[in-house]
Each structure stands twice: as structure tokens, then as C-alpha cells.
Scaffold this motif. Structure first.
Motif, PDB file in Angstrom:
ATOM      1  N   LEU A   1      10.114  41.997  -9.369  1.00 14.18           N
ATOM      2  CA  LEU A   1      10.143  40.661  -9.950  1.00 14.18           C
ATOM      3  C   LEU A   1      11.183  39.840  -9.192  1.00 14.18           C
ATOM      4  O   LEU A   1      12.121  40.401  -8.630  1.00 14.18           O
ATOM      5  CB  LEU A   1      10.556  40.706 -11.424  1.00 14.18           C
TER       6      LEU A   1
ATOM      7  N   SER B   1       2.672  36.597 -18.447  1.00 16.99           N
ATOM      8  CA  SER B   1       3.390  37.799 -18.010  1.00 16.99           C
ATOM      9  C   SER B   1       2.737  39.084 -18.494  1.00 16.99           C
ATOM     10  O   SER B   1       2.823  40.121 -17.828  1.00 16.99           O
ATOM     11  CB  SER B   1       4.846  37.745 -18.462  1.00 16.99           C
TER      12      SER B   1
ATOM     13  N   TRP C   1       0.062  40.040 -15.806  1.00 21.14           N
ATOM     14  CA  TRP C   1       0.411  39.973 -14.390  1.00 21.14           C
ATOM     15  C   TRP C   1      -0.123  41.149 -13.587  1.00 21.14           C
ATOM     16  O   TRP C   1      -0.131  41.090 -12.350  1.00 21.14           O
ATOM     17  CB  TRP C   1       1.929  39.865 -14.232  1.00 21.14           C
TER      18      TRP C   1
ATOM     19  N   LYS D   1       3.777  36.168 -11.189  1.00 21.36           N
ATOM     20  CA  LYS D   1       5.200  36.500 -11.340  1.00 21.36           C
ATOM     21  C   LYS D   1       6.026  36.013 -10.159  1.00 21.36           C
ATOM     22  O   LYS D   1       7.238  35.858 -10.277  1.00 21.36           O
ATOM     23  CB  LYS D   1       5.383  38.005 -11.549  1.00 21.36           C
TER      24      LYS D   1
END
Length: 389
Positions: free
Chosen positions: A118, A295, A298, A305
Motif C-alpha cells: 500500500l 478498499s 481492491w 489503492k
């Protein structure tokens, strides 16, 4: 195409992504320019690209080499493929590794299991909002999502649907706790062309999305509105769960809503598509599937993201509060308001609900649930609010 040529195509797409171009657009453009590529080649290139986007940081760490070439090289290493089998310049494949690249691979750090994959700012958001579940959730987002089907129980049973799919070599298994869900374990790419799908016996829908709809207490005769309906997946799930509801669907994007008409026809569902934004308090139940970071999904859209920015997330929270407030005015006294997102983040979920309740005393929270990844599918949130008489 050779495996090496597929990697070369993926590198082209990844380089474009790193400059800010959308991955889907890049893949479509590549396919148009390379019409010789068959369906298996297109699927293979897509898989390399999306696996790489799910694991962008860790694949870069594995190779120690920059740009799309380095990410694809990391994909090879993670897949247990000897780099020289792909990076050798043969058959339209990537150019051979040079000495600096070999040295980079030899000195590269090994991607650790705790790698979040991330952006740094999102790592902190995950830790803040998910606590002990942050690391596991981030790790789950590095994997491919399962392919789930919703059995249209208005037309058939899960058992009969599974047999019909198996007759076309599409093998499935039940999803624990979600009676309408079948998870495809073999030949998922055949689903869209299969008779059970084309005849409306099954729809593609994540198991957690189905479980969310099953939380709703739908009754015959209810006036139900799917606000922010999108393509109508939850609309159709509600129609199958209780066909006697008077079901309407609206979305700010009429283009996104339009395919629902054909989908509803295929499913045998009665749904009224609203062209104008509803403004009257005339619905017994309103479902708000609010715009969100995505999210929880994702794994399916890993680009999300990397594109999300702090200011974008803050803007989404304002939009969520506004949409929920607008939808609340459409519920009759004694009716039910449902707030849902496909987000893992508290700041988009229960915190939005709490903010709404602080300024809307006529509502009370009856129930809420956060669906974490693989429990049973994508990440989702659902809150059920009751309006006083």
C-alpha cells in the motif's frame, strides 16, 4: 504468444500505469493494437498486470529493478520462474538481463510477508482503522479474489444451479453461511457464456455482497429503493429474495444503471428504473450503497489503492455523509434506511453512520456488520437504521 511475449506486453502496460494511465484503458489499447493475440493471451497478460498491481511494492523489492520491467521481473521471481527463461530477447520477449540487473536481483531484499503493498499514507490509515486486522487485510488484498455466483432463488435452487454449471464443466462449491452463493473453483472464465448465466439462473456477485442483502428484512408489498444502484447487483439480489417487493432503482449515472433493464429481464425480476432523482418520502426501505474507496474490493481493482489520495478519501467521506442524509429523507416514518459500502475503513463506515445519527435524531441504529476479507468474500459494511414513527 510465448510466455516471454506475454511478459513483454505486461511490461508495456505497467510502464503506462506508472505514468498515470488507467490499467484497463492500457489493456484495451494493447489488445486493439495486437489483434493477433487470442483470448488466452489477453487473459494471461491481464493476469500478469493485475497480479503485479496487487503486489507492486513487494515485486519491486524482489527484483531491485525499477519501472514496469522490474515489477514484471519480480512477478517472475515470485512465480518461481527463472528470469532468464523470460528475459532473454527471444520470441518478442523482454531484452536479456544486463549485469546491473543481475546484481540488483542478487542484492535485492526478499519481500516479507508483512509487506502491506500500500502507499505509505494508507498503511497508517489501515493501522488506525483496522487495528489488529490491518496486516492480515493488507495481505489478503495481495491475492486474487474468488469468483462467486449468486443463485437466482426465484428461478432455481443452489443444488440445481451447481448441476447445470457442472454440465458445462464449471465446477463450484457452496460458500459457508451464504446459502445463495456458489464459488467457482474451475473454469471461471466460461461462466459468462454458459446457459445458467445467460438464462438468469446465476449472476456474478461476491458472497459478502449477497450476505449483506440477506441481512435485510424484505417483505411483500414493501416499497423499496436501491439508491446509488450502479449496475444493480444488489437490486437483483433483493428482487430474488422477495419478488413481491415494489422495487425501484436509481443512480446518478444513468449510463451505469441502463444495463439493469436487460439484467432484470434475464433474471425475471420486476424493477422500475428511475430516470429522475427521487425526492419524496415514499419508500419503506432505502438501500444506500454509497460511493467509497472500494478498499474491500481492491483485490478486483488493485489500481484503486495506488490512485487514492488523502484528499480523495476525505472528499469521499463528505460525499457519503451527504448521500446518506439525502436518502434518509426518502424513507417513510417507521421505515428502514440501509447504509452500505465496499470499504474496510471505519472512517467510511461506522464513523459516517455515527456522524449521521448525531444530526438525525429521528433515526436509530438497529444493527451493523463489518465483513472482513474472505469472511466470506470482499470487504463490506452494512448498517441498518430505523426511522421513528
Amino acid at each position: 504468444m510465448t510466455p516471454a511475449a506475454r511478459y513483454a506486453a505486461a511490461i508495456e502496460v505497467l510502464d503506462g500505469f506508472l505514468t498515470g494511465e488507467p490499467a484497463e484503458k492500457l489493456l484495451s489499447n494493447w489488445a486493439r493494437r495486437n489483434r493477433y493475440a487470442g483470448s488466452k493471451d489477453r487473459a494471461a497478460v491481464r493476469d500478469i498486470v493485475f497480479d503485479s498491481l496487487r503486489n507492486l511494492n513487494s515485486f519491486a523489492i524482489l527484483s531491485g529493478v525499477g519501472q514496469g520491467r522490474g515489477i514484471a521481473l519480480g512477478h517472475c521471481i515470485a512465480a518461481g520462474i527463472a528470469p532468464d527463461e523470460i528475459f532473454n530477447g527471444a520470441g518478442y520477449g523482454p531484452a536479456p538481463l544486463d549485469e546491473s540487473e543481475r546484481n540488483a536481483i542478487a542484492g535485492a531484499e526478499k519481500a516479507q510477508s508483512e509487506e502491506f503493498d500500500l502507499p505509505e499514507w494508507l498503511v497508517e490509515v489501515f493501522k488506525s482503522d483496522l487495528g489488529e486486522e490491518a496486516q492480515a487485510s493488507a495481505a489478503a488484498l495481495r491475492e486474487r479474489a474468488p469468483v462467486d455466483l449468486r443463485v437466482n432463488i426465484a428461478k432455481t435452487t443452489p443444488e440445481a444451479a451447481a448441476r447445470a454449471l457442472a454440465a458445462e464443466s464449471i465446477l463450484t462449491e457452496p460458500v459457508t453461511g451464504v446459502p445463495t452463493a456458489l464459488r467457482v473453483i474451475e473454469n471461471a472464465r466460461r461462466v459468462a457464456g454458459s446457459k445458467p448465466y445467460l438464462s438468469g439462473l446465476v449472476e456474478l456477485q461476491d458472497a459478502a455482497s449477497q450476505a449483506l442483502v440477506q441481512m435485510l428484512e424484505l417483505r411483500g408489498g414493501q416499497r423499496v429503493l436501491d439508491y446509488c444502484a450502479g449496475g444493480g447487483g444488489k437490486t437483483l439480489a433483493m428482487a430474488a429474495q422477495e419478488p413481491r417487493t415494489r422495487l425501484c432503482a436509481w443512480d446518478i449515472s444513468q449510463a451505469r444503471l441502463a444495463p439493469l433493464a436487460e439484467r432484470a429481464k434475464r433474471a425475471g425480476a420486476k424493477v422500475k428504473l428511475l430516470a429522475a432523482k427521487p425526492v419524496k418520502a415514499e419508500f419503506d426501505l432505502v438501500l444506500v450503497d454509497a460511493p467509497c474507496s472500494g478498499s474491500g474490493a481492491w483485490r478486483r481493482n488493485p489500481e484503486g489503492k495506488w490512485r487514492l489520495q488523502p484528499e480523495g478519501l476525505a472528499s469521499l467521506q463528505k460525499t457519503q455523509a451527504q448521500v446518506l442524509s439525502e436518502a434518509s429523507a426518502l424513507v417513510v416514518p417507521g421505515g428502514t434506511l440501509i447504509y452500505a459500502t465496499c470499504s474496510l475503513l471505519k472512517r467510511e463506515n461506522i464513523e459516517v453512520v455515527n456522524g449521521f445519527l448525531s444530526s438525525h435524531s429521528e433515526y436509530s441504529l438497529q444493527n451493523s456488520r463489518s465483513f472482513l476479507l474472505d469472511r466470506p468474500g470482499d470487504g463490506f459494511f452494512c448498517a441498518i437504521l430505523q426511522k421513528q414513527l
